[in-house]
Design an enzyme around this catalytic site. Sequence first.
Site, short mmCIF file in Angstrom:
data_model
loop_
_atom_site.label_atom_id
_atom_site.label_comp_id
_atom_site.label_asym_id
_atom_site.label_seq_id
_atom_site.Cartn_x
_atom_site.Cartn_y
_atom_site.Cartn_z
CE LYS A 143 86.79 12.86 -8.53
NZ LYS A 143 85.37 13.23 -8.43
C1 E4P Z 1 82.94 11.93 -6.87
O1 E4P Z 1 83.17 13.12 -6.84
C2 E4P Z 1 82.12 11.34 -7.95
O2 E4P Z 1 82.41 11.99 -9.13
C3 E4P Z 1 80.67 11.45 -7.62
O3 E4P Z 1 80.44 10.93 -6.33
C4 E4P Z 1 79.77 10.77 -8.63
O4 E4P Z 1 78.46 10.82 -8.14
P1 E4P Z 1 77.18 10.50 -9.04
O5 E4P Z 1 77.20 9.07 -9.40
O6 E4P Z 1 76.02 10.85 -8.17
O7 E4P Z 1 77.24 11.38 -10.25
#
Ligand code: E4P
Length: 224
Positions: A89
């Site tokens: 990512k």
């Molecule tokens: C995916 O892994 C994203 O990093 C994650 O869904 C972010 O979520 P949040 O906005 O609750 O931190």
Amino acid sequence: MELILDTADTQAIAYFNEYLTLDGVTTNPSIITKSGKDFNVVVNEILAILNDEQDLYVQVLSTTCADIVEEAKYIASLRKDNPERMYVKVPVSNEGLKAIKEIKKLGIKVLATAIYTAEQGFLAALSGADALAPYVNRMCNFGDGVANTIALQNMLDINMMEAKIVAASFKNTDQVHKLIENGIQAVTVPTDVLTNMMNHPATDTAVDAFTADWKKAYGRTSLV
Ligand code: E4P
């Protein structure tokens, strides 16, 4: 459609993996820290739970292109026996977009993350990202996160681009519901949202009534 779990909680991964059909697990640095475990330990524990068909998404932390690429290589090495199922990512900063192009040259799968607009997602797809994670709930601070995610999906469709949307950052089931209804390719949901998707108190009430009726009639709580 793919259902992905957004957590590094290995107990939760094992639990939902038992009851549902999961396509993988997403993490980010904040999610990893919540596990309270060392990075390598938690990644290896998650990999031990996942089967060969389930994807793992692990995020880089560095912010310069060269360092992002080095971290991407390291992340990829953690599942070198199954590279098709390991996504790195990369946030869609300027350096991140540059790094995505370099990482793709190495044949490593990339999910562009921290996407707050359809345009950012589209540019990441043009840079070669295999998957895109629009932050649906966080986008709602700036507009309609669901509508902008659908807009990104339309942009990809009309341009016949193959990048897969892995919609992320959900805070309620309605956000997930609307995207599934609109044909989203994948959602990654946190455990609390997934629990609410699975469970309804009226289902338990209904089951309890079936059991009570049966027991009253036949004196047992199984069919035969
Ligand atoms: C995916 O892994 C994203 O990093 C994650 O869904 C972010 O979520 P949040 O906005 O609750 O931190």
